[in-house]
Design an enzyme around this catalytic site. Sequence first.
Site, PDB file in Angstrom:
ATOM      1  N   GLY A  73       2.665   2.293  10.745  1.00 32.07           N
ATOM      2  CA  GLY A  73       3.579   3.415  10.554  1.00 32.07           C
ATOM      3  C   GLY A  73       4.281   3.869  11.824  1.00 32.07           C
ATOM      4  O   GLY A  73       4.892   4.928  11.865  1.00 32.07           O
ATOM      5  N   GLU A 104      -5.032  -5.118  10.841  1.00 28.75           N
ATOM      6  CA  GLU A 104      -4.027  -4.079  11.030  1.00 28.75           C
ATOM      7  C   GLU A 104      -4.277  -3.360  12.352  1.00 28.75           C
ATOM      8  O   GLU A 104      -5.120  -2.442  12.410  1.00 28.75           O
ATOM      9  CB  GLU A 104      -4.107  -3.064   9.884  1.00 28.75           C
ATOM     10  CG  GLU A 104      -3.913  -3.678   8.525  1.00 28.75           C
ATOM     11  CD  GLU A 104      -3.360  -2.662   7.533  1.00 28.75           C
ATOM     12  OE1 GLU A 104      -2.277  -2.915   7.008  1.00 28.75           O
ATOM     13  OE2 GLU A 104      -3.996  -1.622   7.324  1.00 28.75           O
ATOM     14  N   GLU A 123      -6.714   4.582   8.136  1.00 29.85           N
ATOM     15  CA  GLU A 123      -6.530   6.013   7.841  1.00 29.85           C
ATOM     16  C   GLU A 123      -7.813   6.592   7.239  1.00 29.85           C
ATOM     17  O   GLU A 123      -8.166   7.736   7.509  1.00 29.85           O
ATOM     18  CB  GLU A 123      -5.325   6.191   6.904  1.00 29.85           C
ATOM     19  CG  GLU A 123      -4.017   5.977   7.654  1.00 29.85           C
ATOM     20  CD  GLU A 123      -2.881   5.444   6.802  1.00 29.85           C
ATOM     21  OE1 GLU A 123      -2.961   5.497   5.570  1.00 29.85           O
ATOM     22  OE2 GLU A 123      -1.893   4.966   7.406  1.00 29.85           O
ATOM     23  N   ASN A 181       0.870  -1.185   0.000  1.00 28.78           N
ATOM     24  CA  ASN A 181       0.000   0.000   0.000  1.00 28.78           C
ATOM     25  C   ASN A 181       0.906   1.234   0.000  1.00 28.78           C
ATOM     26  O   ASN A 181       1.482   1.577   1.020  1.00 28.78           O
ATOM     27  CB  ASN A 181      -0.877  -0.045   1.266  1.00 28.78           C
ATOM     28  CG  ASN A 181      -1.692   1.220   1.448  1.00 28.78           C
ATOM     29  OD1 ASN A 181      -1.828   2.035   0.526  1.00 28.78           O
ATOM     30  ND2 ASN A 181      -2.247   1.397   2.639  1.00 28.78           N
ATOM     31  N   SER A 226       3.748  -2.086  10.395  1.00 27.87           N
ATOM     32  CA  SER A 226       5.205  -2.081  10.564  1.00 27.87           C
ATOM     33  C   SER A 226       5.841  -3.436  10.255  1.00 27.87           C
ATOM     34  O   SER A 226       6.807  -3.848  10.914  1.00 27.87           O
ATOM     35  CB  SER A 226       5.594  -1.608  11.967  1.00 27.87           C
ATOM     36  OG  SER A 226       5.123  -0.295  12.183  1.00 27.87           O
ATOM     37  N   HIS A 228      -9.380   1.014   5.238  1.00 32.88           N
ATOM     38  CA  HIS A 228      -8.096   1.223   5.900  1.00 32.88           C
ATOM     39  C   HIS A 228      -8.308   2.160   7.093  1.00 32.88           C
ATOM     40  O   HIS A 228      -9.131   3.070   7.037  1.00 32.88           O
ATOM     41  CB  HIS A 228      -7.091   1.829   4.903  1.00 32.88           C
ATOM     42  CG  HIS A 228      -5.695   1.816   5.432  1.00 32.88           C
ATOM     43  ND1 HIS A 228      -5.237   2.760   6.322  1.00 32.88           N
ATOM     44  CD2 HIS A 228      -4.663   0.959   5.217  1.00 32.88           C
ATOM     45  CE1 HIS A 228      -3.980   2.479   6.622  1.00 32.88           C
ATOM     46  NE2 HIS A 228      -3.602   1.393   5.976  1.00 32.88           N
ATOM     47  N   LYS A 249       0.089   4.257  -0.302  1.00 30.15           N
ATOM     48  CA  LYS A 249      -0.576   5.447   0.272  1.00 30.15           C
ATOM     49  C   LYS A 249      -0.352   6.657  -0.638  1.00 30.15           C
ATOM     50  O   LYS A 249      -0.235   6.498  -1.850  1.00 30.15           O
ATOM     51  CB  LYS A 249      -0.087   5.699   1.700  1.00 30.15           C
ATOM     52  CG  LYS A 249      -0.139   4.440   2.561  1.00 30.15           C
ATOM     53  CD  LYS A 249       0.028   4.711   4.005  1.00 30.15           C
ATOM     54  CE  LYS A 249       0.106   3.399   4.756  1.00 30.15           C
ATOM     55  NZ  LYS A 249       0.103   3.556   6.196  1.00 30.15           N
TER      56      LYS A 249
HETATM   57  C1  PEP Z   1      -0.693   0.077   6.231  1.00 32.50           C
HETATM   58  O1  PEP Z   1      -0.932   1.270   6.311  1.00 32.50           O
HETATM   59  O2  PEP Z   1      -1.481  -0.679   5.629  1.00 32.50           O
HETATM   60  C2  PEP Z   1       0.537  -0.412   6.853  1.00 32.50           C
HETATM   61  C3  PEP Z   1       0.617  -1.654   7.171  1.00 32.50           C
HETATM   62  O3  PEP Z   1       1.518   0.524   7.053  1.00 32.50           O
HETATM   63  P1  PEP Z   1       3.005   0.252   7.646  1.00 32.50           P
HETATM   64  O4  PEP Z   1       3.503  -1.014   7.057  1.00 32.50           O
HETATM   65  O5  PEP Z   1       3.804   1.440   7.210  1.00 32.50           O
HETATM   66  O6  PEP Z   1       2.841   0.168   9.135  1.00 32.50           O
END
Ligand code: PEP
Length: 253
Positions: free
Chosen positions: A176, A170, A100, A9, A216, A98, A11
């Site tokens: 992040g 998630e 976000e 992703n 992460s 997601h 983003k």
């Molecule tokens: C995400 O936003 O789907 C995600 C997993 O981000 P990150 O790997 O940067 O934590």
Amino acid sequence: MRKHIVAGNWKMNLTFQEADELLDELMSELEKVELPRDEQVIVCPPFPYIEMASDYANDSYFMVGAQNVSDKEEGAYTGEVSAKMLESCEIDYCIVGHSERRAYYHETDALVAAKVNQLLAHNLKPIVCVGEVLKEREANKQFDVVKTQVEQGLFHLNAEQIQQVIIAYEPVWAIGTGKTATAEQAQEMHAHIRRLLTDKYGKEVADEISILYGGSCKPSNAKELFANPDVDGGLIGGASLKAKDFMGIITAF
Ligand code: PEP
């Protein structure tokens, strides 16, 4: 049997030129490895780069997904992108719900359900994100929170439709932040989600649904996370922006 999936992703990152370079590097890196037949790599770039990513994907081993879709079929919805448009661009996957989008654009489970319906009606596979925020985990409410998200976002689907869906767990506190859920925390939640699916649709159907971990995830922890029986891969944010890091995760199975 269900697929192992690593989805990137991107983003709202990268210029057109940077996206071009990353796709080019990813394609050459993928040529050097032989992926297991049951593994699928997906790249989810921003909308303006989707056509370019599709062109690369035609000559490579990855597929392309969008990061968002409208809950409406078509019409006067300025700025929105429909599932019908994605289908006409031959896009196969789309991230929905997601954290976000839930946090910054107030997306509810009902909206997630409507977007899932649009995607399925246009032959796209939804990658549906669920996960608790830190406060909810601290209050030990993570299992109830995820249960509600899964039930309200997905349980209106029939057994055939649900098998088109990929679920991404998630934990919001891990996205992040550099904080990863432990392999045990991930397995515990993935098993919980699979139990919910089993109770609703039966074991045979639940066993077909890929459940990804996101938060992460990086080359150094992917192996340990993916070794769990109910962790079928990852949804990768930051680490998908560097071909070498993304490859480190893709080859972690
Ligand atoms: C995400 O936003 O789907 C995600 C997993 O981000 P990150 O790997 O940067 O934590």
